[in-house]
Design an enzyme around this catalytic site. Structure first.
Site, PDB file in Angstrom:
ATOM      1  N   GLU A  73      48.781  60.048  41.767  1.00 48.87           N
ATOM      2  CA  GLU A  73      49.973  60.520  42.493  1.00 48.87           C
ATOM      3  C   GLU A  73      51.243  60.051  41.793  1.00 48.87           C
ATOM      4  O   GLU A  73      52.163  60.825  41.529  1.00 48.87           O
ATOM      5  CB  GLU A  73      49.935  60.007  43.926  1.00 48.87           C
ATOM      6  CG  GLU A  73      51.197  60.221  44.724  1.00 48.87           C
ATOM      7  CD  GLU A  73      51.234  59.328  45.963  1.00 48.87           C
ATOM      8  OE1 GLU A  73      52.031  58.364  45.991  1.00 48.87           O
ATOM      9  OE2 GLU A  73      50.451  59.586  46.887  1.00 48.87           O
ATOM     10  N   ASP A 134      46.345  66.047  45.974  1.00 49.86           N
ATOM     11  CA  ASP A 134      47.802  66.233  45.906  1.00 49.86           C
ATOM     12  C   ASP A 134      48.323  65.927  44.511  1.00 49.86           C
ATOM     13  O   ASP A 134      49.162  66.644  43.970  1.00 49.86           O
ATOM     14  CB  ASP A 134      48.519  65.399  46.966  1.00 49.86           C
ATOM     15  CG  ASP A 134      48.334  63.898  46.804  1.00 49.86           C
ATOM     16  OD1 ASP A 134      47.275  63.484  46.268  1.00 49.86           O
ATOM     17  OD2 ASP A 134      49.226  63.140  47.220  1.00 49.86           O
TER      18      ASP A 134
END
Length: 411
Positions: A73, A134
């Protein structure tokens, strides 16, 4: 030296004279044309972030964790910020470090591991090999947009490779919900004696990225994933607040299921959920999901009509709020409040962000995650970047110097 333009020539053919001067500026390194590009890209908050949290080799470190870890991330977010800052040198280092250390040197063979850092035995390496969806979406988006603005086919190809892998490993067709983004390849599909349960994270799915993926991979599941995301929001925001984690439960033999509180995290909305408001605020008004986002996520704006700062935690089933969120929460809410037209709350949060993040004295600067949220929120507010309805990124520096988009200079 400057091209010679005599007064008589300029009077007769001023356009030719200007063209000559403009050509000279464009060709000479460090000249006025380049200065305009650099000024448009210069981003003090990004430079501060790189000095505090990024190594020279491209590794982003969260020093607040025991493992002194790096995450996929964090690497993917930093690549996006480097693109916004027209910082190709760091963009390349961030991606190279990620491939080598998170993907085992081959992005075509496996998705990047979520966590890298100090292991229990004191060695350094992958701590958690499960890939985070993500991060993979942000990697793919940053690569696709970098390929476009820097005219680098390698980035574009790598973006497509990542998207294809995510579609296979991290998108599941859930009964009654359709193709849905799972948080990772493993560990989020639970089977009980009488039902199946999938754990989901609404903050993992910015709508503008989905729109871009529909163009990049038109045969992929991305349009259907957007429809599923809408159903998730509509089924988990009874009081207008987003949860960090939600669960979708399907009884054995049933064709569809229902949303329930997450079996591990409950119905709390906090450090994950704050990004759901951030992405909602950045979604173009004309997007088909924009009215849904405004309708389902109005709770935080309503809370800030009377509260000075965002709550740190919210129980989404009841709307009960607890604690005070950090300055990063205020930064994340800036696009959301601007989009909703919540003028008074927006002004209050802007003042807090300025005092505690943008103008924080040395030693009093916020931790890693707050600064990440600050880069996203203030960068959008300052129009350093915007998302177009197509999902394409509109960059301030690209508008200032479109003919020089392919340069590799760092401002």
């Amino acid at each position: 030296m400057l091209p010679t333009v005599r007064p008589s020539d300029s009077a007769r053919t001023p356009r030719h004279a200007l063209r000559a001067l403009g050509l000279w500026c464009a060709l000479l390194p460090g000249a006025m044309a380049q200065d305009a590009c650099s000024t448009a890209a210069a981003w003090p908050l990004w430079e501060q972030f790189t000095q505090r949290f990024m190594q020279d080799d491209g590794r982003v470190i969260d020093y607040t964790t025991a493992q002194q870890h790096s995450t996929s991330e964090g690497q993917s977010y930093a690549m996006f910020f480097a693109l916004v800052a027209r910082d190709r040198a760091r963009f390349d280092k961030l991606w190279a470090w990620s491939i080598t250390n998170l993907a085992g040197g081959d992005i075509g063979a496996r998705l990047p591991a979520w966590q890298w850092g100090r292991n229990a035995d004191g060695s350094w390496g992958v701590v958690d090999a499960n890939p985070a969806s993500d991060a993979n979406l942000w990697f793919a988006y940053a690569l696709a947009e970098a390929g476009r603005v820097w005219h680098e086919p390698r980035y574009t190809a790598q973006a497509r490779t990542l998207l294809a892998q995510v579609a296979i490993e991290e998108v599941a067709d859930l009964p009654g919900l359709g193709p849905t983004l799972l948080p990772a390849s493993k560990g989020f599909a639970l089977r009980g004696p009488e039902s199946r349960t999938w754990r989901l994270n609404p903050s993992y799915l910015p709508v503008p990225l989905l729109r871009a993926f529909e163009k990049i991979d038109p045969q992929g599941p991305w349009k259907a994933v957007g429809t599923s995301f809408q159903r998730v929001l509509e089924g988990t925001t009874p009081k207008g607040f987003a949860a960090d984690w939600v669960a979708y439960q399907v009884p054995e033999g049933a064709a569809r299921g229902a949303f329930v509180a997450d079996p591990e995290k409950g119905d709390t909305g906090s450090y994950d959920a704050i990004r759901t408001y951030l992405w909602a605020g950045m979604t173009p008004r004309g997007d088909a999901l924009a009215p849904v986002l405004r309708r389902r996520l109005g709770g935080m704006a309503a809370a800030l009509r009377t509260a000075a700062v965002p709550p740190e935690k919210v129980q989404t089933a009841t709307g009960q709020m607890e604690g005070q969120g950090p300055a990063g929460f205020s930064a994340a809410l800036l696009p959301y409040l601007r989009t909703l037209g919540a003028t008074a709350a927006l002004k209050a949060q802007q003042e807090r962000v300025r005092a505690q993040l943008l103008e924080a004295p040395p030693g009093g600067q916020p931790p890693y995650y707050d600064q990440v949220l600050g880069l996203f929120g203030t960068g959008w507010m300052e129009q350093r970047y915007q998302f177009l309805p197509s999902g394409r990124l509109q960059l301030r520096w690209e508008k200032a110097c479109p003919q020089r988009s392919a340069t590799t200079n760092t401002p």
